[in-house]
Design an enzyme around this catalytic site. Structure first.
Site, short mmCIF file in Angstrom:
data_model
loop_
_atom_site.label_atom_id
_atom_site.label_comp_id
_atom_site.label_asym_id
_atom_site.label_seq_id
_atom_site.Cartn_x
_atom_site.Cartn_y
_atom_site.Cartn_z
N GLY A 286 0.80 -1.20 -0.07
CA GLY A 286 -0.04 0.02 -0.11
C GLY A 286 0.76 1.12 -0.11
CB CYS A 353 -10.94 22.90 19.41
SG CYS A 353 -11.48 24.17 18.37
N1 LLP Z 1 -2.04 -6.16 3.76
C1 LLP Z 1 -2.59 -6.19 4.93
C2 LLP Z 1 -3.59 -7.24 5.57
C3 LLP Z 1 -2.64 -4.84 5.72
O1 LLP Z 1 -3.06 -4.94 7.14
C4 LLP Z 1 -1.88 -3.64 5.46
C5 LLP Z 1 -1.66 -2.54 6.07
C6 LLP Z 1 -1.28 -3.81 3.76
C7 LLP Z 1 -1.52 -5.08 3.31
C8 LLP Z 1 -0.61 -2.65 3.68
O2 LLP Z 1 0.58 -2.50 4.19
P1 LLP Z 1 1.48 -1.33 3.63
O3 LLP Z 1 2.15 -1.90 2.43
O4 LLP Z 1 0.60 0.24 3.20
O5 LLP Z 1 2.36 -0.97 4.70
N2 LLP Z 1 -2.43 3.68 9.17
C9 LLP Z 1 -1.05 3.48 9.36
C10 LLP Z 1 -0.67 2.32 8.63
C11 LLP Z 1 -1.61 0.86 8.87
C12 LLP Z 1 -1.16 -0.26 8.00
C13 LLP Z 1 -2.25 -1.32 8.19
N3 LLP Z 1 -2.23 -2.44 7.57
C14 LLP Z 1 0.06 4.54 9.09
O6 LLP Z 1 -0.49 5.63 8.63
O7 LLP Z 1 1.07 4.44 9.46
#
Ligand code: LLP
Length: 425
Positions: A286, A353
């Site tokens: 992602g 706020c």
């Molecule tokens: N697959 C699964 C099952 C996941 O839970 C996630 C992310 C991904 C793929 C993708 O991961 P990436 O390649 O984006 O690291 N909101 C947090 C990140 C939460 C990630 C949750 N899962 C932030 O802003 O750092």
């Protein structure tokens, strides 16, 4: 003309002191569309994807963009047209993937809490695979599939108990996390899955965390997953694909994650050595596909000098950029055009706020009211996590492709926000 690349942000550069995304001056976008405004570079997205594609050249692999990172339709279209499938975690994401042109078979469904309705809908559209996260979910999914007269393709998400060495909120592959089926239970869970009438086992899945900046957790997790593949197959259950999740980090503040192709060269060396190199692979990246392909433009509203701190109050806030408040995350902040003034140290804060509403702390900036800033690395987990807190409308979004620009989301109005509400009296 002097061109200075923006560190960590391919396709963004300073030209004669002014920030551009591809061939478009960001000041012009802010003027035309207002602020806060998210701007994404299609070229940067495709360059990030190309690193994975190089890593998988000559292998059997499917890249499923984890759309939770940024699920705006225009962004999804870029990845769909480039041949990506999608990793989804809700019925809402499923509808978005379809709206962006994905076929059911190119979608995989992750998440610990799928509802029966979501399962039914996913079966109806011919989902590629359910990544099942618990033994209880196996039972429910089989029931739902049988009732629908279908067979659900499943992978079991295993928890390899590997420390991804990242922020505790975004590490997901440790024993204490809610995700996946424990290593010790895996063979048992697969035997159960294989015995259930509504399920067809197709693969194995793991995801150990996010913003991972080292090779080692991946290499460890791969070993643990391959041990499980061997154990499951020794029990007579064939696994057609191995899904290795996402999680690769990006450069927010001098971070140096491995490049996707370099990482996969190492992982394939291990896979080849262990005799698994010709399997079908899936990954779910992602952040690494979109994080540094996007910035958020914001205007300086007020400078507020103080005894202990100077504040730079901007028009973007924690509802637009929730990561600093949630994870104490760092995002670079740079002016859109280089000013001549002496820099001062500011906390850059939004209008919400809450003291938690900060975007950057102790930043040296040469700014005055009315100046425009770019908050960097804002492509991932910003717009998709944005809220309406303080009844702030969500920002607009623009996609840049060369010299062309596309408004992919209009700014949300107060009326948009109240649309589903009904006065009680
Ligand atoms: N697959 C699964 C099952 C996941 O839970 C996630 C992310 C991904 C793929 C993708 O991961 P990436 O390649 O984006 O690291 N909101 C947090 C990140 C939460 C990630 C949750 N899962 C932030 O802003 O750092």
């Amino acid at each position: 003309m002097t061109t200075t690349p923006l560190p960590g942000h391919p396709h963004f550069a300073l030209r004669d002191g002014e920030l551009f995304a591809e061939h478009v001056r960001l000041q012009d976008l802010a003027r035309d569309h207002g602020t806060p405004l998210f701007v994404y570079s299609k070229g940067a997205m495709l360059a990030a994807l190309a690193a994975y594609q190089r890593g998988f050249a000559g292998r059997k692999a499917q890249i499923c963009y984890a759309m939770k990172a940024n699920s705006s339709l225009g962004v999804l279209q870029v990845f769909a047209q480039a041949g990506c499938g999608f990793d989804i975690v809700s019925g809402g994401e499923l509808e978005r993937a379809l709206a962006a042109g994905a076929k059911g078979g190119d979608i995989i469904f992750s998440g610990v809490g799928k509802t029966r309705a979501e399962m039914r809908r996913a079966l109806e559209i011919g989902i590629g695979c359910f990544n099942v996260e618990s033994e209880a979910e196996l039972e429910v999914l089989s029931e739902v599939a049988v009732a629908a007269g279908q067979v659900a393709p499943v992978s079991i998400r295993v928890n390899p108990d590997v420390d991804p060495k990242t922020h505790p909120y975004i590490s997901t592959g440790l024993k204490g996390n809610k995700f996946g089926v424990a290593h010790e239970r895996t063979v048992h869970a697969y035997q159960r899955a294989a015995s259930l009438p509504g399920l067809k086992v197709v693969g194995i899945d793991c995801h150990i965390g996010s913003q991972i900046t080292e090779d080692e957790p991946y290499l460890d997790a791969m070993d643990r997953v391959l041990d499980l593949v061997q154990a499951v197959e020794a029990a007579g259950i064939a696994l057609h694909h191995i899904d290795f999740g996402g999680g690769l980090g990006i450069n927010y503040n001098g971070d140096q994650p491995p490049a996707a192709d370099a990482l996969w060269a190492k992982l394939f060396a291990k896979l080849d050595a262990r005799g698994f190199g010709d399997r079908q692979f899936m990954i779910e990246p992602g952040r690494s596909l979109i994080g540094n392909a996007g910035v958020c433009l914001t205007e300086v509203l007020y400078l507020k000098p103080g005894e202990q701190k100077n504040f730079c109050v901007v028009d973007a806030a924690m509802n637009d950029l929730p990561r600093p408040a949630m994870y104490q995350a760092y995002h670079g902040i740079v002016p859109l055009s280089r000013g001549g003034d002496q820099p001062q140290t500011y906390d850059v804060v939004g209008p919400v706020c809450e003291s938690g509403d900060w975007i950057g702390r102790d930043r040296a900036l040469a700014v005055k009211a009315g100046d425009l800033l770019a908050v960097l690395s804002a492509g991932a987990y910003c717009m998709s996590m944005a809220s309406n807190y303080n009844t702030r409308g969500r920002a607009a979004e623009v996609l840049v492709d060369g010299a062309r620009t596309y408004l992919i989301r209009e700014r949300e109005t107060a009326a948009d926000q109240m649309r589903l509400e009904r006065p009680a009296f």
